[in-house]
Scaffold this motif. Structure first.
Motif, PDB file in Angstrom:
ATOM      1  N   PRO A 135      18.583 -26.071  -8.703  1.00  0.00           N
ATOM      2  CA  PRO A 135      17.472 -27.598  -8.800  1.00  0.00           C
ATOM      3  C   PRO A 135      17.256 -28.277  -8.692  1.00  0.00           C
ATOM      4  O   PRO A 135      16.407 -29.428  -8.452  1.00  0.00           O
ATOM      5  N   HIS A 136      18.774 -29.201  -7.822  1.00  0.00           N
ATOM      6  CA  HIS A 136      18.857 -30.137  -7.640  1.00  0.00           C
ATOM      7  C   HIS A 136      17.676 -31.466  -6.343  1.00  0.00           C
ATOM      8  O   HIS A 136      17.566 -32.053  -6.302  1.00  0.00           O
ATOM      9  N   ILE A 137      18.307 -30.542  -5.188  1.00  0.00           N
ATOM     10  CA  ILE A 137      17.419 -31.666  -4.222  1.00  0.00           C
ATOM     11  C   ILE A 137      16.222 -30.455  -3.480  1.00  0.00           C
ATOM     12  O   ILE A 137      15.793 -29.124  -3.171  1.00  0.00           O
ATOM     13  N   LEU A 138      15.144 -31.449  -3.499  1.00  0.00           N
ATOM     14  CA  LEU A 138      13.715 -30.553  -2.922  1.00  0.00           C
ATOM     15  C   LEU A 138      13.475 -31.179  -1.302  1.00  0.00           C
ATOM     16  O   LEU A 138      13.440 -32.144  -1.383  1.00  0.00           O
ATOM     17  N   TYR A 139      12.325 -31.405  -0.882  1.00  0.00           N
ATOM     18  CA  TYR A 139      12.256 -30.918   0.309  1.00  0.00           C
ATOM     19  C   TYR A 139      10.630 -30.751   0.065  1.00  0.00           C
ATOM     20  O   TYR A 139       9.977 -29.789  -0.822  1.00  0.00           O
ATOM     21  N   SER A 140       9.581 -32.309   0.565  1.00  0.00           N
ATOM     22  CA  SER A 140       8.335 -31.952   0.466  1.00  0.00           C
ATOM     23  C   SER A 140       7.658 -32.458   1.819  1.00  0.00           C
ATOM     24  O   SER A 140       8.479 -33.968   2.747  1.00  0.00           O
ATOM     25  N   GLY A 141       6.956 -31.409   2.495  1.00  0.00           N
ATOM     26  CA  GLY A 141       6.091 -32.143   3.530  1.00  0.00           C
ATOM     27  C   GLY A 141       4.785 -32.295   3.984  1.00  0.00           C
ATOM     28  O   GLY A 141       3.794 -31.504   2.661  1.00  0.00           O
ATOM     29  N   SER A 142       4.350 -33.498   3.906  1.00  0.00           N
ATOM     30  CA  SER A 142       2.805 -33.913   3.913  1.00  0.00           C
ATOM     31  C   SER A 142       1.744 -34.429   5.865  1.00  0.00           C
ATOM     32  O   SER A 142       2.417 -34.614   6.418  1.00  0.00           O
ATOM     33  N   ASP A 143       0.885 -34.397   4.792  1.00  0.00           N
ATOM     34  CA  ASP A 143       0.064 -35.056   5.904  1.00  0.00           C
ATOM     35  C   ASP A 143       0.251 -36.457   6.536  1.00  0.00           C
ATOM     36  O   ASP A 143       0.076 -37.192   7.798  1.00  0.00           O
ATOM     37  N   ASP A 144       0.891 -37.002   5.992  1.00  0.00           N
ATOM     38  CA  ASP A 144       1.744 -38.619   6.356  1.00  0.00           C
ATOM     39  C   ASP A 144       2.871 -38.895   7.323  1.00  0.00           C
ATOM     40  O   ASP A 144       3.221 -39.227   7.649  1.00  0.00           O
ATOM     41  N   LEU A 180       5.833 -37.122   7.450  1.00  0.00           N
ATOM     42  CA  LEU A 180       6.947 -37.276   7.320  1.00  0.00           C
ATOM     43  C   LEU A 180       7.597 -36.321   6.146  1.00  0.00           C
ATOM     44  O   LEU A 180       6.593 -35.824   5.564  1.00  0.00           O
ATOM     45  N   ILE A 181       8.531 -35.272   6.526  1.00  0.00           N
ATOM     46  CA  ILE A 181       9.112 -34.615   4.677  1.00  0.00           C
ATOM     47  C   ILE A 181      10.562 -35.792   4.315  1.00  0.00           C
ATOM     48  O   ILE A 181      11.168 -35.986   5.073  1.00  0.00           O
ATOM     49  N   LYS A 182      10.269 -35.715   3.192  1.00  0.00           N
ATOM     50  CA  LYS A 182      11.548 -36.307   2.440  1.00  0.00           C
ATOM     51  C   LYS A 182      11.789 -35.787   1.666  1.00  0.00           C
ATOM     52  O   LYS A 182      11.515 -34.057   1.366  1.00  0.00           O
ATOM     53  N   VAL A 183      13.318 -36.242   1.096  1.00  0.00           N
ATOM     54  CA  VAL A 183      13.866 -35.653   0.522  1.00  0.00           C
ATOM     55  C   VAL A 183      14.178 -36.038  -0.521  1.00  0.00           C
ATOM     56  O   VAL A 183      14.579 -37.415  -0.844  1.00  0.00           O
ATOM     57  N   TRP A 184      14.334 -35.395  -1.753  1.00  0.00           N
ATOM     58  CA  TRP A 184      14.560 -35.919  -3.506  1.00  0.00           C
ATOM     59  C   TRP A 184      15.830 -35.650  -3.835  1.00  0.00           C
ATOM     60  O   TRP A 184      15.798 -33.762  -4.127  1.00  0.00           O
ATOM     61  N   ASP A 185      16.589 -36.235  -4.085  1.00  0.00           N
ATOM     62  CA  ASP A 185      17.477 -36.133  -5.219  1.00  0.00           C
ATOM     63  C   ASP A 185      17.354 -35.502  -6.758  1.00  0.00           C
ATOM     64  O   ASP A 185      17.545 -37.304  -6.952  1.00  0.00           O
ATOM     65  N   ARG A 186      16.934 -35.229  -6.965  1.00  0.00           N
ATOM     66  CA  ARG A 186      16.362 -35.525  -8.651  1.00  0.00           C
ATOM     67  C   ARG A 186      18.295 -36.132  -9.703  1.00  0.00           C
ATOM     68  O   ARG A 186      17.547 -36.498 -10.949  1.00  0.00           O
ATOM     69  N   ALA A 206      15.304 -39.644  -0.867  1.00  0.00           N
ATOM     70  CA  ALA A 206      16.943 -39.957  -0.566  1.00  0.00           C
ATOM     71  C   ALA A 206      17.461 -40.165   0.659  1.00  0.00           C
ATOM     72  O   ALA A 206      18.335 -40.889   0.971  1.00  0.00           O
ATOM     73  N   GLY A 207      16.175 -39.848   1.581  1.00  0.00           N
ATOM     74  CA  GLY A 207      15.986 -39.628   2.755  1.00  0.00           C
ATOM     75  C   GLY A 207      15.241 -39.075   3.569  1.00  0.00           C
ATOM     76  O   GLY A 207      14.240 -38.639   2.417  1.00  0.00           O
ATOM     77  N   VAL A 208      14.625 -39.639   4.825  1.00  0.00           N
ATOM     78  CA  VAL A 208      13.711 -38.711   5.425  1.00  0.00           C
ATOM     79  C   VAL A 208      13.910 -38.313   6.643  1.00  0.00           C
ATOM     80  O   VAL A 208      15.149 -38.192   7.460  1.00  0.00           O
ATOM     81  N   PHE A 209      13.580 -36.837   7.190  1.00  0.00           N
ATOM     82  CA  PHE A 209      13.044 -36.211   7.962  1.00  0.00           C
ATOM     83  C   PHE A 209      11.566 -37.136   9.205  1.00  0.00           C
ATOM     84  O   PHE A 209      10.914 -36.419   8.538  1.00  0.00           O
ATOM     85  N   ARG A 261      22.472 -33.743   6.828  1.00  0.00           N
ATOM     86  CA  ARG A 261      23.179 -34.837   7.071  1.00  0.00           C
ATOM     87  C   ARG A 261      22.900 -36.088   8.394  1.00  0.00           C
ATOM     88  O   ARG A 261      23.352 -36.939   8.487  1.00  0.00           O
ATOM     89  N   LYS A 262      21.387 -35.509   8.792  1.00  0.00           N
ATOM     90  CA  LYS A 262      20.962 -36.271  10.276  1.00  0.00           C
ATOM     91  C   LYS A 262      19.989 -36.821   9.466  1.00  0.00           C
ATOM     92  O   LYS A 262      19.172 -37.134  10.719  1.00  0.00           O
ATOM     93  N   MET A 263      19.612 -37.276   8.348  1.00  0.00           N
ATOM     94  CA  MET A 263      18.436 -37.210   8.255  1.00  0.00           C
ATOM     95  C   MET A 263      18.701 -39.140   7.841  1.00  0.00           C
ATOM     96  O   MET A 263      19.378 -39.348   7.744  1.00  0.00           O
ATOM     97  N   MET A 264      17.201 -39.819   8.280  1.00  0.00           N
ATOM     98  CA  MET A 264      16.640 -41.304   8.295  1.00  0.00           C
ATOM     99  C   MET A 264      17.497 -42.105   7.333  1.00  0.00           C
ATOM    100  O   MET A 264      16.149 -41.287   6.409  1.00  0.00           O
ATOM    101  N   PRO A 265      17.492 -42.774   6.954  1.00  0.00           N
ATOM    102  CA  PRO A 265      17.692 -43.392   5.259  1.00  0.00           C
ATOM    103  C   PRO A 265      16.806 -44.128   5.195  1.00  0.00           C
ATOM    104  O   PRO A 265      15.564 -43.971   5.744  1.00  0.00           O
TER     105      PRO A 265
END
Length: 607
Positions: A374-383, A385-391, A400-403, A437-441
């Motif tokens: 349950p540690h890694i989450l992805y969220s996609g928004s109307d902004d 961006l897809i953001k990667v969250w490491d709890r 943790a990074g951005v697509f 592995r190729k997400m944007m910092p």
């Protein structure tokens, strides 16, 4: 609901498949009263993209600029009368008059790199750019109309669409990550079948509802299917035999707003969570023998504070939920909400244990990255961006990074479940495959304003012009899939299952009434024409003119048209089920839940 769909103690009661030539089921009974409506492909982190753009200050030091807003014809006439005498950094400049350099409106627009300055001039732009000598629009002088905004372009870069077939997608196909085994074992029919069989557009079963069908999915083991409709009902089916479904139960969302927005099945298939445009998620049992179908209420606005009230009255409950997903262990539910946040709810603790206010617009889609963690989450928004969250490392509340790669808002995010690959649908009419592995910092992503690459396109009311499509200059996705239409509603996309397809496809619903199935190299593997399959599938209502049941065309724009919002591929059989909703206002009550099976064909891809 029809009498055939009443749940009374078991799964044996089911609509008679022989009631219609196409196994047409009708569920029309209303239960209760509800509230009214209120409501290019690889990113190199070492590459410096900033140097690739023209600086608005380059070559302007000590230069006085004299310009006026005029029509394109006047600009062309003035520029034609000038003599080009100076060249600076490869750009010609007209001879100065009185110590001032006179430049055109389009040249000023190119010099201004800031979106806000460009928007000041947007009302004065010309919808028809000047033509060059060949009679075609001059790309260098083009100024787009008020419905879109010109994006900055890298020096020497092309604005062409991503290449098809995709080279990175071909490498993925060759690696065996997405498709390796040629056969799968059909245990029900006790024989081996070729993998990659794509159902045809001939519907085997059609189930009609008197409400729009928004979503529906098979369970991971294929024994269960649910569908969510705008009448706030979730209908459940026993699909242990994928070729003979049995309806057995319906649960409701009391006091919902507008529709049921999403639903998620627990890993053990025992519980179903479903949401509406409220802060409450309903949790219902899927047990057909349970007499009490009243759901439990999970108030996502409640985070343990004593001054907060209970369900439907939370002190901070003024937000809606667009997307929910169970964690792999079934203990938590993650939600994307209209207050630009991601919530994680602990079912045992009966409260939200985490709120991530990490986006600048609605969070339309969320999912866990790994089925086992349950540690890694992805969220996609109307902004966009897809953001990667490491709890495990959120001390600073940063992602943790951005697509980055979509130019319009996200409608759906799906994880392959391996902690690595992610799939997304966007309002820019593209579906994209990402590699963790190729997400944007985060530091690199913070240097870019995602709004500067968006045109302000409204997918609900506007048509997307292919001529205005521009790839994102910082796209870090692996593969981009184009061809389907992400319009009118939040259309969903998925990975094909490993059991029946060996994960060799990705697929999406579409506003044009089809399910599009792509190979991993972005070529089209096949499609299912739902609009054609549903034509004349429902008895005509005498209150409507007969022509409204005809196929939609230029001659008859008021005719039948449907939109496929969601689709689900059975994990163990060549069966695809889809949920669709008509888009014509006069037919908003007529919706179809569809299942395609049988009459399958093998698609041979020629490279």
């Amino acid at each position: 609901m029809s009498s055939g769909e009443r749940a009374s103690g078991g799964r044996s009661e089911s609509p008679d498949p022989s009631s219609h030539a196409t196994n047409l089921y009708d569920t029309t009974e209303a239960e209760g009263e509800w509230l009214d409506e209120d409501g290019s492909e690889y990113f190199d982190p070492t590459e410096d993209f900033e140097d690739a753009f023209e600086d608005a200050d380059d070559g302007l030091s000590g230069v006085e600029i004299d310009f006026s807003l005029s029509s394109s014809d006047d600009i062309a006439e003035q520029e034609g009368s000038e003599t080009e005498t100076e060249t600076t950094q490869g750009r010609t400049q007209p001879a100065s008059r009185g110590g001032a350099i006179q430049v055109s409106h389009a040249q000023i627009m190119r010099l201004f790199g800031h979106a806000g300055l460009r928007n000041l001039f947007a009302p004065h732009t010309s919808a028809n750019p000047p033509l060059d000598e060949d009679g075609e629009g001059n790309e260098d002088e083009e100024v787009e109309n008020t419905h879109s905004r010109r994006r900055r372009r890298t020096k020497g870069s092309s604005t062409s669409v991503p290449t098809v077939p995709s080279e990175s997608g071909q490498r993925l196909m060759a690696s065996g990550t997405f498709g390796e085994n040629q056969y799968y074992e059909d245990k029900l029919r006790k024989r081996k079948e070729l993998l990659g069989l794509i159902p045809s557009s001939n519907a085997d079963t059609i189930i009609h509802y008197d409400a729009r069908c928004y979503s529906g999915q098979f369970s991971d083991d294929g024994n269960f299917f649910f569908s969510c409709a705008q009448d706030f009902k979730v209908r459940m089916y026993d699909t242990s035999n994928p070729y003979k479904w049995k309806y057995y139960k319906t649960v409701v969302y009391p006091y919902g707003q507008w529709t049921i927005t999403d639903a998620s099945l627990s890993p053990d298939n025992k519980f179903l969570a479903y949401s509406s445009i409220r802060s409450i998620v309903c949790l219902a049992s899927t047990d057909p023998n349970l007499s009490d179908d009243s759901p439990l209420f999970l108030d996502f606005s409640y985070m343990g504070q004593r001054n907060q009230r209970g369900p439907f009255g939370g002190a901070s409950s003024h937000f809606g939920i667009w997307s929910i997903r169970f964690s792999g262990d079934g203990r938590e539910v993650v939600a994307g909400t209209s207050d630009n946040s991601v919530y994680v709810y602990d079912i045992e603790a009966k409260k939200s244990i985490l709120k991530i206010a990490g986006h600048s617009d609605d969070v339309n889609a969320v999912c866990f990255g790994d089925n086992t963690s349950p540690h890694i989450l992805y969220s996609g928004s109307d902004d966009t961006l897809i953001k990667v969250w490491d709890r495990r490392s959120m001390g600073d509340s940063r992602e943790a990074g951005v697509f980055m790669g979509h130019t319009e808002g996200l409608t759906y995010v799906d994880s392959k479940g391996d902690g690595r690959y992610v799939l997304s649908n966007g309002k820019d009419q593209t579906m994209k495959l990402w590699d963790l592995r190729k997400m944007m910092p985060t530091e690199k992503a913070s240097q870019h304003d995602p709004a500067s690459y968006s045109s302000g396109f409204d997918y609900r009311f506007m048509e997307f012009s292919e001529a205005e499509y521009r790839p994102h200059p910082h796209d870090c996705s692996l593969v981009t899939f184009r061809g389907h239409r992400v319009l009118k509603t939040l259309i969903r996309c998925h990975f094909s299952p490993p059991g029946s397809t060996d994960s060799r496809y990705v697929y999406s619903g579409s506003e044009d009434g089809s399910v599009y199935i792509y190979n991993m190299d972005a070529t089209l593997a096949g499609s299912i024409n739902v609009n054609k399959a549903t034509h004349h599938s429902r008895p005509k209502d005498p209150n409507f003119y007969s022509h409204q049941y005809e196929m939609r065309s230029n001659r008859n724009p008021d005719a039948w048209k449907t939109c496929v919002r969601d689709a689900s591929w059975h994990p163990n059989a060549p069966v695809v089920a889809g949920c669709q909703m008509p888009t014509h206002a006069k037919l908003t009550l007529y919706s179809n839940f569809m299942e395609w099976m049988g009459n399958v064909y093998r698609y041979v891809h020629n490279t």
